[in-house]
Write a protein that holds these residues in place. Structure first.
Motif, PDB file in Angstrom:
ATOM      1  N   ASN A   1       1.277  -1.209   0.283  1.00  0.00           N
ATOM      2  CA  ASN A   1       0.288   0.226  -0.015  1.00  0.00           C
ATOM      3  C   ASN A   1       0.916   1.208   0.312  1.00  0.00           C
ATOM      4  OD1 ASN A   1      -2.255  -1.356  -0.137  1.00  0.00           O
ATOM      5  ND2 ASN A   1      -2.627  -1.595   1.544  1.00  0.00           N
TER       6      ASN A   1
ATOM      7  N   ARG B   1      -9.229  -4.329  -5.456  1.00  0.00           N
ATOM      8  CA  ARG B   1      -7.508  -4.191  -5.187  1.00  0.00           C
ATOM      9  C   ARG B   1      -6.979  -5.397  -5.267  1.00  0.00           C
ATOM     10  NH1 ARG B   1      -9.909  -0.755  -2.800  1.00  0.00           N
ATOM     11  NH2 ARG B   1     -10.529  -0.819  -0.101  1.00  0.00           N
TER      12      ARG B   1
ATOM     13  N   ASP C   1      -3.656   1.930  -1.224  1.00  0.00           N
ATOM     14  CA  ASP C   1      -5.231   0.631  -1.086  1.00  0.00           C
ATOM     15  C   ASP C   1      -4.718  -1.159  -2.430  1.00  0.00           C
ATOM     16  OD1 ASP C   1      -6.116   2.119   0.881  1.00  0.00           O
ATOM     17  OD2 ASP C   1      -7.730   3.859  -0.670  1.00  0.00           O
TER      18      ASP C   1
END
Length: 109
Positions: A3, A35, A8
């Motif tokens: 991240n 993701r 994210d």
């Protein structure tokens, strides 16, 4: 760390992650491409099926069967690619021509 490189991009699922709401939500985030990475240690070893998985980093084990289970999470072809193909050669050719023609296995051991 993932991240930090791409905000994210990764979620982590632990054995203690709520199985009723939070875990399904995180899986769907990964399944639908919201993701890029879903991290776990022995949570998704068996019965986890997301055909789009392109890379697997197996956790340390001395069990060949467990290793194959972990790697198997990434060996699912994308739906519709091999459906209705009766012989092995046709299935292999269809997989090779698909957007997921291979699986990257990073064995850190």
């Amino acid at each position: 760390a993932l991240n930090a490189q791409k905000n994210d991009s990764a979620v982590c699922v632990f054995g203690t992650t709520d199985k009723e709401v939070e875990r399904p939500h995180l899986i769907e985030q990964f399944r639908w491409g919201n993701r890029q990475f879903i991290l776990n240690v022995n949570v998704f070893t068996e019965g986890f099926n997301v055909p789009g998985i392109a890379c697997v980093v197996p956790s340390p084990t001395k069990s060949f069967g467990r290793l194959m289970q972990q790697i198997g999470r990434g060996t699912r072809p994308i739906p519709g690619i091999v459906d209705g193909l009766a012989d092995r050669a046709a299935r292999l050719a269809a997989i090779a021509a698909s957007e997921k023609s291979s699986l990257l296995v990073l064995d850190i051991l």
